[in-house]
Design a protein around this motif. Sequence first.
Motif, PDB file in Angstrom:
ATOM      1  N   ILE A 163       0.832  -1.210   0.000  1.00  0.00           N
ATOM      2  CA  ILE A 163       0.000   0.000   0.000  1.00  0.00           C
ATOM      3  C   ILE A 163       0.861   1.252   0.000  1.00  0.00           C
ATOM      4  O   ILE A 163       0.593   2.214  -0.734  1.00  0.00           O
ATOM      5  N   GLU A 164       1.917   1.245   0.806  1.00  0.00           N
ATOM      6  CA  GLU A 164       2.800   2.417   0.845  1.00  0.00           C
ATOM      7  C   GLU A 164       3.511   2.624  -0.490  1.00  0.00           C
ATOM      8  O   GLU A 164       3.688   3.767  -0.937  1.00  0.00           O
ATOM      9  N   GLN A 165       3.880   1.535  -1.148  1.00  0.00           N
ATOM     10  CA  GLN A 165       4.497   1.657  -2.471  1.00  0.00           C
ATOM     11  C   GLN A 165       3.497   2.214  -3.483  1.00  0.00           C
ATOM     12  O   GLN A 165       3.860   3.057  -4.321  1.00  0.00           O
ATOM     13  N   ALA A 193      -5.240   0.926  -5.440  1.00  0.00           N
ATOM     14  CA  ALA A 193      -4.824   1.052  -4.038  1.00  0.00           C
ATOM     15  C   ALA A 193      -5.989   0.773  -3.094  1.00  0.00           C
ATOM     16  O   ALA A 193      -5.832   0.101  -2.069  1.00  0.00           O
ATOM     17  N   LEU A 194      -7.178   1.264  -3.449  1.00  0.00           N
ATOM     18  CA  LEU A 194      -8.363   1.023  -2.622  1.00  0.00           C
ATOM     19  C   LEU A 194      -8.702  -0.466  -2.576  1.00  0.00           C
ATOM     20  O   LEU A 194      -9.107  -0.984  -1.531  1.00  0.00           O
ATOM     21  N   LEU A 195      -8.522  -1.149  -3.697  1.00  0.00           N
ATOM     22  CA  LEU A 195      -8.771  -2.595  -3.737  1.00  0.00           C
ATOM     23  C   LEU A 195      -7.787  -3.336  -2.836  1.00  0.00           C
ATOM     24  O   LEU A 195      -8.169  -4.239  -2.077  1.00  0.00           O
ATOM     25  N   THR A 196      -6.516  -2.940  -2.882  1.00  0.00           N
ATOM     26  CA  THR A 196      -5.504  -3.547  -2.020  1.00  0.00           C
ATOM     27  C   THR A 196      -5.830  -3.312  -0.548  1.00  0.00           C
ATOM     28  O   THR A 196      -5.696  -4.212   0.285  1.00  0.00           O
ATOM     29  N   ILE A 197      -6.278  -2.111  -0.242  1.00  0.00           N
ATOM     30  CA  ILE A 197      -6.619  -1.755   1.146  1.00  0.00           C
ATOM     31  C   ILE A 197      -7.783  -2.605   1.650  1.00  0.00           C
ATOM     32  O   ILE A 197      -7.769  -3.088   2.791  1.00  0.00           O
ATOM     33  N   PHE A 223      -4.945   0.303   8.055  1.00  0.00           N
ATOM     34  CA  PHE A 223      -5.521   0.178   6.716  1.00  0.00           C
ATOM     35  C   PHE A 223      -6.744   1.077   6.568  1.00  0.00           C
ATOM     36  O   PHE A 223      -7.002   1.617   5.482  1.00  0.00           O
ATOM     37  N   ASP A 224      -7.499   1.229   7.646  1.00  0.00           N
ATOM     38  CA  ASP A 224      -8.653   2.126   7.606  1.00  0.00           C
ATOM     39  C   ASP A 224      -8.190   3.569   7.404  1.00  0.00           C
ATOM     40  O   ASP A 224      -8.829   4.336   6.667  1.00  0.00           O
ATOM     41  N   MET A 225      -7.086   3.942   8.052  1.00  0.00           N
ATOM     42  CA  MET A 225      -6.510   5.275   7.871  1.00  0.00           C
ATOM     43  C   MET A 225      -6.095   5.486   6.411  1.00  0.00           C
ATOM     44  O   MET A 225      -6.370   6.522   5.799  1.00  0.00           O
ATOM     45  N   ARG A 226      -5.447   4.480   5.817  1.00  0.00           N
ATOM     46  CA  ARG A 226      -5.037   4.583   4.417  1.00  0.00           C
ATOM     47  C   ARG A 226      -6.248   4.660   3.489  1.00  0.00           C
ATOM     48  O   ARG A 226      -6.203   5.324   2.448  1.00  0.00           O
ATOM     49  N   SER A 227      -7.332   3.987   3.859  1.00  0.00           N
ATOM     50  CA  SER A 227      -8.545   4.041   3.060  1.00  0.00           C
ATOM     51  C   SER A 227      -9.100   5.467   3.015  1.00  0.00           C
ATOM     52  O   SER A 227      -9.514   5.959   1.954  1.00  0.00           O
ATOM     53  N   LYS A 228      -9.099   6.146   4.151  1.00  0.00           N
ATOM     54  CA  LYS A 228      -9.555   7.540   4.209  1.00  0.00           C
ATOM     55  C   LYS A 228      -8.652   8.434   3.365  1.00  0.00           C
ATOM     56  O   LYS A 228      -9.131   9.327   2.642  1.00  0.00           O
ATOM     57  N   GLN A 229      -7.345   8.202   3.446  1.00  0.00           N
ATOM     58  CA  GLN A 229      -6.414   8.990   2.642  1.00  0.00           C
ATOM     59  C   GLN A 229      -6.615   8.737   1.149  1.00  0.00           C
ATOM     60  O   GLN A 229      -6.550   9.665   0.336  1.00  0.00           O
ATOM     61  N   ALA A 230      -6.854   7.473   0.786  1.00  0.00           N
ATOM     62  CA  ALA A 230      -7.037   7.133  -0.623  1.00  0.00           C
ATOM     63  C   ALA A 230      -8.272   7.814  -1.199  1.00  0.00           C
ATOM     64  O   ALA A 230      -8.269   8.231  -2.368  1.00  0.00           O
ATOM     65  N   SER A 317      -1.371  12.261  10.981  1.00  0.00           N
ATOM     66  CA  SER A 317      -0.853  12.728  12.270  1.00  0.00           C
ATOM     67  C   SER A 317      -1.691  12.222  13.434  1.00  0.00           C
ATOM     68  O   SER A 317      -1.167  11.932  14.512  1.00  0.00           O
ATOM     69  N   LYS A 318      -3.007  12.061  13.230  1.00  0.00           N
ATOM     70  CA  LYS A 318      -3.887  11.560  14.285  1.00  0.00           C
ATOM     71  C   LYS A 318      -3.675  10.063  14.516  1.00  0.00           C
ATOM     72  O   LYS A 318      -3.831   9.578  15.631  1.00  0.00           O
ATOM     73  N   PHE A 319      -3.314   9.346  13.455  1.00  0.00           N
ATOM     74  CA  PHE A 319      -3.101   7.912  13.601  1.00  0.00           C
ATOM     75  C   PHE A 319      -1.831   7.626  14.392  1.00  0.00           C
ATOM     76  O   PHE A 319      -1.772   6.734  15.224  1.00  0.00           O
ATOM     77  N   GLY A 320      -0.788   8.372  14.125  1.00  0.00           N
ATOM     78  CA  GLY A 320       0.499   8.125  14.797  1.00  0.00           C
ATOM     79  C   GLY A 320       1.267   7.044  14.074  1.00  0.00           C
ATOM     80  O   GLY A 320       1.389   7.062  12.865  1.00  0.00           O
TER      81      GLY A 320
END
Length: 324
Positions: A163-165, A193-197, A223-230, A317-320
């Motif tokens: 996901i980071e890649q 990316a959303l599918l991977t998440i 992963f939920d944090m990355r989903s929001k970012q995506a 930043s909120k996730f840490g």
Amino acid sequence: MKTIKLNPYRIGYRTLKTAFGMAIAVIIAKYLGVVNFSSAAILVVLCIKNTKMKSVQAAWARLISCLLGLIFASAIFELLGYYPLVLGLVVLLFIPTTVVLGTQEGVVTACVIILHCFNSKGVSAGFILNETLLIIVGLSIALVLNLYMPNRAKELDLFRTKIEQEFQVIMSEFSEALKYVDIELDHKLIDQALLTIEKAKSVAFMDVENHFVRNQNSYYHYFDMRSKQARLLHRMVDLINDVSRSEQLHLQLSELIHEMGQNISSNDHTAIRLHDLYAIQLEMREHPLPDNYEALHSRASAFQLLRELEAYLIIKSKFGSLRK
């Protein structure tokens, strides 16, 4: 002639446990002298699940349903006789009862017990003991085998890296698109990316259900944090396409996104990137107002893009940091 394509398959833990459990259940039930001992294998098949929690829930539902079916069948058959129509009546009354109790998952297994009762042509203490032993053997073997579940930490970490890649590639595309007017962005990389998440979240949720004393997983929250970012990145695509390349502003935005892409996995640079973002916002406010519609539309898109980037950074930043 049309070629038949076979789906690739490999034998997994669940398949191995099911095969082994069926054999062990039959051996033990036969050793104990249980009549219809092969039915213990059916219980094993139906109770081997992909998580410990689901296995316990399935075993509980089947235990209640089987015992209830045994009681229903014994009472009604003894009262009305061992006839096919009475068998239908037993099932007619039994299934709604399991629905009311929330144990309808065990209906199929309980029907096996009901048929045993029908074929016995007479209920005795020995018959009830036999069926009880059959239930206990099958459920116990399934539960014992499901105590072992593969460690998914490595799989989850691979998902995190992937996901980071993918995010780095997306950020690189965004940065390049803000430099060169001939680049038109689309949503394909973000959709991937959303599918991977979503796949990663599914695995993380299974990991939660494999721990009886833990009801959350830091990977799932990651992963939920990355989903929001995506989803924010998805909205940025059209905004970037609308930003004009005719003023210096687009280069500043490109550099900011490039720096964000270089530090996808780290939370240490979030405050620095937010500082850079606010500096660009202040500088934009000092620029003279655009004198035509196209330039005004571009400036508005740039402002909105900065807001989306700010929300993206604040989410991180909120996730840490990910606690493994």
